[in-house]
Design a protein around this motif. Structure first.
Motif, PDB file in Angstrom:
ATOM      1  N   GLU A   1      48.924  39.617  34.315  1.00  0.00           N
ATOM      2  CA  GLU A   1      48.569  39.564  32.897  1.00  0.00           C
ATOM      3  C   GLU A   1      49.686  38.917  32.075  1.00  0.00           C
ATOM      4  O   GLU A   1      49.416  38.198  31.105  1.00  0.00           O
TER       5      GLU A   1
ATOM      6  N   GLY B   1      49.417  44.992  30.746  1.00  0.00           N
ATOM      7  CA  GLY B   1      49.716  46.319  31.253  1.00  0.00           C
ATOM      8  C   GLY B   1      48.623  47.329  30.993  1.00  0.00           C
ATOM      9  O   GLY B   1      47.456  46.983  30.851  1.00  0.00           O
ATOM     10  N   ASP B   2      49.019  48.584  30.937  1.00  0.00           N
ATOM     11  CA  ASP B   2      48.060  49.686  30.850  1.00  0.00           C
ATOM     12  C   ASP B   2      47.216  49.672  29.582  1.00  0.00           C
ATOM     13  O   ASP B   2      46.145  50.270  29.541  1.00  0.00           O
TER      14      ASP B   2
ATOM     15  N   LYS C   1      39.570  46.161  36.138  1.00  0.00           N
ATOM     16  CA  LYS C   1      41.012  46.345  35.937  1.00  0.00           C
ATOM     17  C   LYS C   1      41.561  47.388  36.905  1.00  0.00           C
ATOM     18  O   LYS C   1      41.014  48.465  37.054  1.00  0.00           O
ATOM     19  N   LYS C   2      42.639  47.042  37.580  1.00  0.00           N
ATOM     20  CA  LYS C   2      43.353  47.959  38.458  1.00  0.00           C
ATOM     21  C   LYS C   2      44.700  48.269  37.807  1.00  0.00           C
ATOM     22  O   LYS C   2      45.399  47.366  37.364  1.00  0.00           O
ATOM     23  N   LYS C   3      45.051  49.535  37.722  1.00  0.00           N
ATOM     24  CA  LYS C   3      46.329  49.917  37.121  1.00  0.00           C
ATOM     25  C   LYS C   3      47.426  49.832  38.174  1.00  0.00           C
ATOM     26  O   LYS C   3      47.884  50.831  38.721  1.00  0.00           O
ATOM     27  N   LEU C   4      47.803  48.599  38.447  1.00  0.00           N
ATOM     28  CA  LEU C   4      48.867  48.300  39.405  1.00  0.00           C
ATOM     29  C   LEU C   4      49.920  47.457  38.699  1.00  0.00           C
ATOM     30  O   LEU C   4      49.585  46.654  37.827  1.00  0.00           O
TER      31      LEU C   4
ATOM     32  N   SER D   1      49.099  43.854  38.675  1.00  0.00           N
ATOM     33  CA  SER D   1      48.155  43.412  37.647  1.00  0.00           C
ATOM     34  C   SER D   1      48.890  43.085  36.351  1.00  0.00           C
ATOM     35  O   SER D   1      48.565  42.115  35.664  1.00  0.00           O
ATOM     36  N   GLY D   2      49.891  43.892  36.025  1.00  0.00           N
ATOM     37  CA  GLY D   2      50.681  43.641  34.824  1.00  0.00           C
ATOM     38  C   GLY D   2      51.427  42.324  34.897  1.00  0.00           C
ATOM     39  O   GLY D   2      51.502  41.576  33.923  1.00  0.00           O
TER      40      GLY D   2
ATOM     41  N   ASN E   1      45.658  47.170  28.442  1.00  0.00           N
ATOM     42  CA  ASN E   1      44.495  46.308  28.703  1.00  0.00           C
ATOM     43  C   ASN E   1      43.380  47.092  29.379  1.00  0.00           C
ATOM     44  O   ASN E   1      43.621  47.859  30.305  1.00  0.00           O
ATOM     45  N   ILE E   2      42.169  46.870  28.907  1.00  0.00           N
ATOM     46  CA  ILE E   2      40.992  47.463  29.536  1.00  0.00           C
ATOM     47  C   ILE E   2      39.969  46.354  29.691  1.00  0.00           C
ATOM     48  O   ILE E   2      39.617  45.687  28.713  1.00  0.00           O
TER      49      ILE E   2
END
Length: 98
Positions: free
Chosen positions: A28, A10-11, A18-21, A24-25, A13-14
């Motif tokens: 991951e 999730g958010d 990385k796309k904050k979608l 993506s979570g 992670n950097i």
């Protein structure tokens, strides 16, 4: 993470690209689950199953298994000749459950 056995999704992670979608979570989460399995059950093999095609999961979920109108080879043949879609999308588009 860079620490063995510690996973993040999730958010928090950097990483490059990385796309904050929410998608993506989910991705991951799958990676973390597969990364944790050798730690949790080192002798157990993981078999991938998909809710769209797994009769075993359909039974667990209490849903009927779909019946498809064509075989995989027919779907590829039908769509690859008619479109510029990537092969995975061509298969989905060419073989629709009844």
């Amino acid at each position: 993470t860079s620490v063995p056995g510690i996973f993040a999704v999730g958010d928090i992670n950097i990483y490059p690209g990385k796309k904050k979608l929410i998608l993506s979570g989910f991705h991951e989460c799958a990676l973390a689950a597969f990364g944790a399995m050798p730690i949790i059950s080192p002798d157990k093999k993981v078999f991938l199953q998909y809710t769209t095609t797994s009769p075993k999961l359909h039974k667990v979920l209490g849903v009927e298994s779909p019946v498809f109108d064509c075989t995989l080879s027919q779907a590829v043949k039908n769509q690859s000749a008619q479109s510029n879609l990537p092969i995975s999308l061509a298969i989905i588009a060419g073989c629709i459950p009844r």
